[in-house]
Design a protein around this motif. Structure first.
Motif, PDB file in Angstrom:
ATOM      1  N   VAL A 250     -43.119 -88.819 -16.506  1.00 31.74           N
ATOM      2  CA  VAL A 250     -44.564 -88.674 -16.706  1.00 31.74           C
ATOM      3  C   VAL A 250     -45.334 -89.696 -15.879  1.00 31.74           C
ATOM      4  CG1 VAL A 250     -46.424 -88.849 -18.401  1.00 31.74           C
ATOM      5  CG2 VAL A 250     -44.294 -87.694 -19.005  1.00 31.74           C
ATOM      6  N   LEU A 251     -44.846 -90.923 -15.786  1.00 36.21           N
ATOM      7  CA  LEU A 251     -45.550 -91.942 -14.999  1.00 36.21           C
ATOM      8  C   LEU A 251     -45.645 -91.533 -13.535  1.00 36.21           C
ATOM      9  CD1 LEU A 251     -45.297 -95.765 -15.317  1.00 36.21           C
ATOM     10  CD2 LEU A 251     -45.105 -94.729 -13.059  1.00 36.21           C
ATOM     11  N   ASP A 252     -44.566 -90.972 -12.991  1.00 38.79           N
ATOM     12  CA  ASP A 252     -44.597 -90.543 -11.592  1.00 38.79           C
ATOM     13  C   ASP A 252     -45.544 -89.362 -11.400  1.00 38.79           C
ATOM     14  OD1 ASP A 252     -42.758 -92.452 -10.611  1.00 38.79           O
ATOM     15  OD2 ASP A 252     -41.091 -91.268 -11.354  1.00 38.79           O
ATOM     16  N   ALA A 253     -45.618 -88.479 -12.396  1.00 44.78           N
ATOM     17  CA  ALA A 253     -46.569 -87.371 -12.301  1.00 44.78           C
ATOM     18  C   ALA A 253     -47.992 -87.898 -12.231  1.00 44.78           C
ATOM     19  CB  ALA A 253     -46.403 -86.438 -13.497  1.00 44.78           C
ATOM     20  N   MET A 254     -48.308 -88.887 -13.033  1.00 41.23           N
ATOM     21  CA  MET A 254     -49.651 -89.456 -13.005  1.00 41.23           C
ATOM     22  C   MET A 254     -49.907 -90.203 -11.702  1.00 41.23           C
ATOM     23  SD  MET A 254     -50.281 -90.577 -16.939  1.00 41.23           S
ATOM     24  CE  MET A 254     -50.253 -89.305 -18.221  1.00 41.23           C
ATOM     25  N   ALA A 255     -48.884 -90.867 -11.186  1.00 41.11           N
ATOM     26  CA  ALA A 255     -49.044 -91.583  -9.916  1.00 41.11           C
ATOM     27  C   ALA A 255     -49.400 -90.637  -8.778  1.00 41.11           C
ATOM     28  CB  ALA A 255     -47.758 -92.343  -9.594  1.00 41.11           C
ATOM     29  N   SER A 256     -48.963 -89.382  -8.882  1.00 45.27           N
ATOM     30  CA  SER A 256     -49.212 -88.433  -7.791  1.00 45.27           C
ATOM     31  C   SER A 256     -50.683 -88.064  -7.660  1.00 45.27           C
ATOM     32  CB  SER A 256     -48.367 -87.173  -7.974  1.00 45.27           C
ATOM     33  OG  SER A 256     -48.773 -86.429  -9.105  1.00 45.27           O
ATOM     34  N   PHE A 257     -51.515 -88.427  -8.638  1.00 43.75           N
ATOM     35  CA  PHE A 257     -52.938 -88.121  -8.541  1.00 43.75           C
ATOM     36  C   PHE A 257     -53.630 -88.875  -7.411  1.00 43.75           C
ATOM     37  CE2 PHE A 257     -52.443 -85.924 -12.462  1.00 43.75           C
ATOM     38  CZ  PHE A 257     -53.533 -85.085 -12.578  1.00 43.75           C
ATOM     39  N   ILE A 258     -53.037 -89.941  -6.913  1.00 49.94           N
ATOM     40  CA  ILE A 258     -53.681 -90.649  -5.798  1.00 49.94           C
ATOM     41  C   ILE A 258     -53.205 -90.119  -4.444  1.00 49.94           C
ATOM     42  CG2 ILE A 258     -54.090 -92.743  -7.125  1.00 49.94           C
ATOM     43  CD1 ILE A 258     -51.692 -94.010  -5.702  1.00 49.94           C
ATOM     44  N   GLU A 259     -52.233 -89.220  -4.442  1.00 50.05           N
ATOM     45  CA  GLU A 259     -51.743 -88.705  -3.169  1.00 50.05           C
ATOM     46  C   GLU A 259     -52.791 -87.886  -2.421  1.00 50.05           C
ATOM     47  OE1 GLU A 259     -48.016 -86.779  -3.965  1.00 50.05           O
ATOM     48  OE2 GLU A 259     -47.076 -88.646  -4.673  1.00 50.05           O
ATOM     49  N   PRO A 260     -53.619 -87.064  -3.085  1.00 51.92           N
ATOM     50  CA  PRO A 260     -54.686 -86.386  -2.343  1.00 51.92           C
ATOM     51  C   PRO A 260     -55.694 -87.347  -1.708  1.00 51.92           C
ATOM     52  CG  PRO A 260     -54.305 -85.283  -4.432  1.00 51.92           C
ATOM     53  CD  PRO A 260     -53.534 -86.568  -4.472  1.00 51.92           C
TER      54      PRO A 260
ATOM     55  N   LEU B 255     -52.976 -91.915  -0.581  1.00 57.63           N
ATOM     56  CA  LEU B 255     -52.269 -93.097  -1.047  1.00 57.63           C
ATOM     57  C   LEU B 255     -50.958 -92.696  -1.712  1.00 57.63           C
ATOM     58  CD1 LEU B 255     -55.290 -94.968  -2.691  1.00 57.63           C
ATOM     59  CD2 LEU B 255     -54.304 -95.374  -0.417  1.00 57.63           C
ATOM     60  N   ALA B 256     -50.084 -93.672  -1.888  1.00 59.41           N
ATOM     61  CA  ALA B 256     -48.831 -93.447  -2.600  1.00 59.41           C
ATOM     62  C   ALA B 256     -48.521 -94.669  -3.439  1.00 59.41           C
ATOM     63  CB  ALA B 256     -47.688 -93.177  -1.627  1.00 59.41           C
ATOM     64  N   GLN B 257     -47.989 -94.437  -4.615  1.00 62.36           N
ATOM     65  CA  GLN B 257     -47.624 -95.552  -5.495  1.00 62.36           C
ATOM     66  C   GLN B 257     -46.197 -95.966  -5.178  1.00 62.36           C
ATOM     67  OE1 GLN B 257     -49.191 -95.850  -9.587  1.00 62.36           O
ATOM     68  NE2 GLN B 257     -47.052 -95.650 -10.222  1.00 62.36           N
ATOM     69  N   THR B 258     -46.047 -97.078  -4.491  1.00 59.81           N
ATOM     70  CA  THR B 258     -44.724 -97.561  -4.097  1.00 59.81           C
ATOM     71  C   THR B 258     -44.269 -98.730  -4.953  1.00 59.81           C
ATOM     72  OG1 THR B 258     -45.728 -99.012  -2.428  1.00 59.81           O
ATOM     73  CG2 THR B 258     -45.050 -96.810  -1.712  1.00 59.81           C
ATOM     74  N   GLU B 259     -45.160 -99.279  -5.744  1.00 57.78           N
ATOM     75  CA  GLU B 259     -44.833-100.383  -6.640  1.00 57.78           C
ATOM     76  C   GLU B 259     -45.418-100.063  -8.015  1.00 57.78           C
ATOM     77  OE1 GLU B 259     -45.673-105.197  -7.184  1.00 57.78           O
ATOM     78  OE2 GLU B 259     -46.728-104.048  -5.637  1.00 57.78           O
ATOM     79  N   VAL B 260     -44.670-100.351  -9.051  1.00 50.30           N
ATOM     80  CA  VAL B 260     -45.136-100.117 -10.418  1.00 50.30           C
ATOM     81  C   VAL B 260     -45.376-101.470 -11.072  1.00 50.30           C
ATOM     82  CG1 VAL B 260     -44.548 -99.151 -12.671  1.00 50.30           C
ATOM     83  CG2 VAL B 260     -43.942 -97.916 -10.592  1.00 50.30           C
ATOM     84  N   ARG B 261     -46.642-101.741 -11.361  1.00 47.74           N
ATOM     85  CA  ARG B 261     -47.019-103.035 -11.938  1.00 47.74           C
ATOM     86  C   ARG B 261     -48.027-102.813 -13.048  1.00 47.74           C
ATOM     87  NH1 ARG B 261     -50.950-107.115 -10.914  1.00 47.74           N
ATOM     88  NH2 ARG B 261     -51.936-105.850  -9.295  1.00 47.74           N
ATOM     89  N   TRP B 262     -47.820-103.511 -14.169  1.00 46.88           N
ATOM     90  CA  TRP B 262     -48.721-103.384 -15.308  1.00 46.88           C
ATOM     91  C   TRP B 262     -49.605-104.629 -15.468  1.00 46.88           C
ATOM     92  CZ3 TRP B 262     -43.829-101.245 -15.472  1.00 46.88           C
ATOM     93  CH2 TRP B 262     -43.758 -99.884 -15.792  1.00 46.88           C
ATOM     94  N   ASP B 263     -49.024-105.728 -15.857  1.00 48.05           N
ATOM     95  CA  ASP B 263     -49.779-106.970 -16.101  1.00 48.05           C
ATOM     96  C   ASP B 263     -50.977-106.713 -17.020  1.00 48.05           C
ATOM     97  OD1 ASP B 263     -48.030-108.347 -14.475  1.00 48.05           O
ATOM     98  OD2 ASP B 263     -49.274-108.156 -12.688  1.00 48.05           O
TER      99      ASP B 263
END
Length: 341
Positions: A124-134, A137-145
């Motif tokens: 699910v996290l990767d599915a949500m990350a794909s929203f920035i691809e249009p 951008l691409a999510q290459t690092e997963v960081r919360w903090d």
């Protein structure tokens, strides 16, 4: 726009971090649930518009008023429920990016003008990350903090002083069929305490969570610390900072723990841990999802639709106490915890 639930909101935080790193000058506004805002609402550099789901039309009107007269370059419409689709009309945006057709429902496609790429087999996290691809951008690092205030840390230190290896037990999911049997929670708690671990029972203030906690406390031989109903979302994050492991079904606390770097002893049969388990490290989960698919659906997990929930009465009985004790011991060994014999 992602209003709920706690776990899914947690999955959105890395996307926010990626956007901020890629484009520091971009102004970010997050329409989020009122409860969920208590967890993420102090993320720096983000404007939050809370949506009070409990107020129905009045809650939706409050969001419309907060956004009146504003226009955005892009809306990431990350929720497909009809209520969220209607709420999205409050956001005036040139680009309205939503889910692909396979993952859409409740007329979602009528409220977006772009879609993320259709994929299956992803977390699910990767599915949500794909929203920035249009957006290129691409999510290459997963960081919360996720920020935790000093008063929450101080409270947690009072509850869990010192350096004793600590196991949190968060026994309840909002999907109650995912919950384990009381006597099985009690057996693992007794095992952990016999090995010298400090165990704290945690949960929200609802009557159902209080009742489940009381049943577990009545079943154990050695009483754990009972913090049920005493913590807040931020206090819970602080408790995680003083713990090494958490025992929990698929639930919001599972994903908060993962975000905090705590090892998750996850209970999985009703849901697929590869889709909705702890994102960073699923080694310590007990996975009986395939067994559940074979027993309740008559076919292996590989032959059912990705994301299928097997929320059948008794499904969690497929996870047995020795399974979880073995994972607890393996995790304790991996962490080199100083436990007794």
């Amino acid at each position: 726009m992602r209003t709920s639930a706690i776990g899914d909101v947690t999955h959105v935080v890395p996307l926010v971090r990626t956007l901020q790193a890629a484009s520091p000058s971009t102004r970010l506004t997050w329409v989020v649930g009122k409860l969920e805002q208590k967890l993420v609402g102090d993320l720096p550099g983000v404007e939050f518009i809370p949506f009070d789901k409990g107020k129905g039309r009045e809650g939706m009107r409050a969001v419309r008023e907060a956004l009146a007269g504003r226009r955005f370059d892009a809306l990431l419409h990350m929720q497909v429920a009809l209520r969220s689709n209607l709420l999205s009309l409050a956001v005036k945006a040139d680009r309205r990016i939503g889910y692909d057709r396979a993952r859409s429902k409740d007329l979602h496609g009528l409220f977006v003008n772009e879609r993320i790429e259709a994929r299956t087999g992803e977390h699910v996290l990767d599915a949500m990350a794909s929203f920035i691809e249009p957006l290129g951008l691409a999510q290459t690092e997963v960081r919360w903090d996720i920020p935790v205030p000093a008063d929450a840390h101080a409270w947690a230190a009072e509850q869990l002083p010192g350096e004793t290896p600590t196991l949190l037990v968060s026994p309840m999911s909002s999907h109650t069929v995912r919950n384990w049997r009381v006597e099985r929670y009690a057996a693992v708690i007794d095992h952990a305490m016999a090995r010298g671990m400090r165990v704290a029972l945690v949960g929200g203030p609802s009557p159902a969570e209080r009742a489940l906690a009381d049943q577990i406390l009545a079943a154990v031989k050695h009483a754990p610390l009972d913090l049920t109903g005493k913590d807040t979302l931020k206090r819970f994050m602080a408790l995680l900072g003083r713990s090494q492991m958490i025992l929990t079904p698929d639930s919001g606390p599972m994903h908060m723990a993962n975000a905090a770097g705590v090892k998750v002893l996850g209970l999985h049969a009703a849901s697929n841990p590869n889709r909705s388990g702890p994102y960073s490290d699923r080694r310590w989960c007990v996975d009986r999802y395939d067994a559940a698919a074979r027993k309740f659906l008559g076919k292996p997990a590989s032959e059912i639709a990705w994301g299928t929930k097997i929320e059948k009465p008794g499904v969690m009985d497929l996870v047995e106490v020795p399974d979880m004790v073995e994972r607890l011991e393996a995790c304790a060994g991996f962490l080199a915890l100083p436990l007794g014999r």
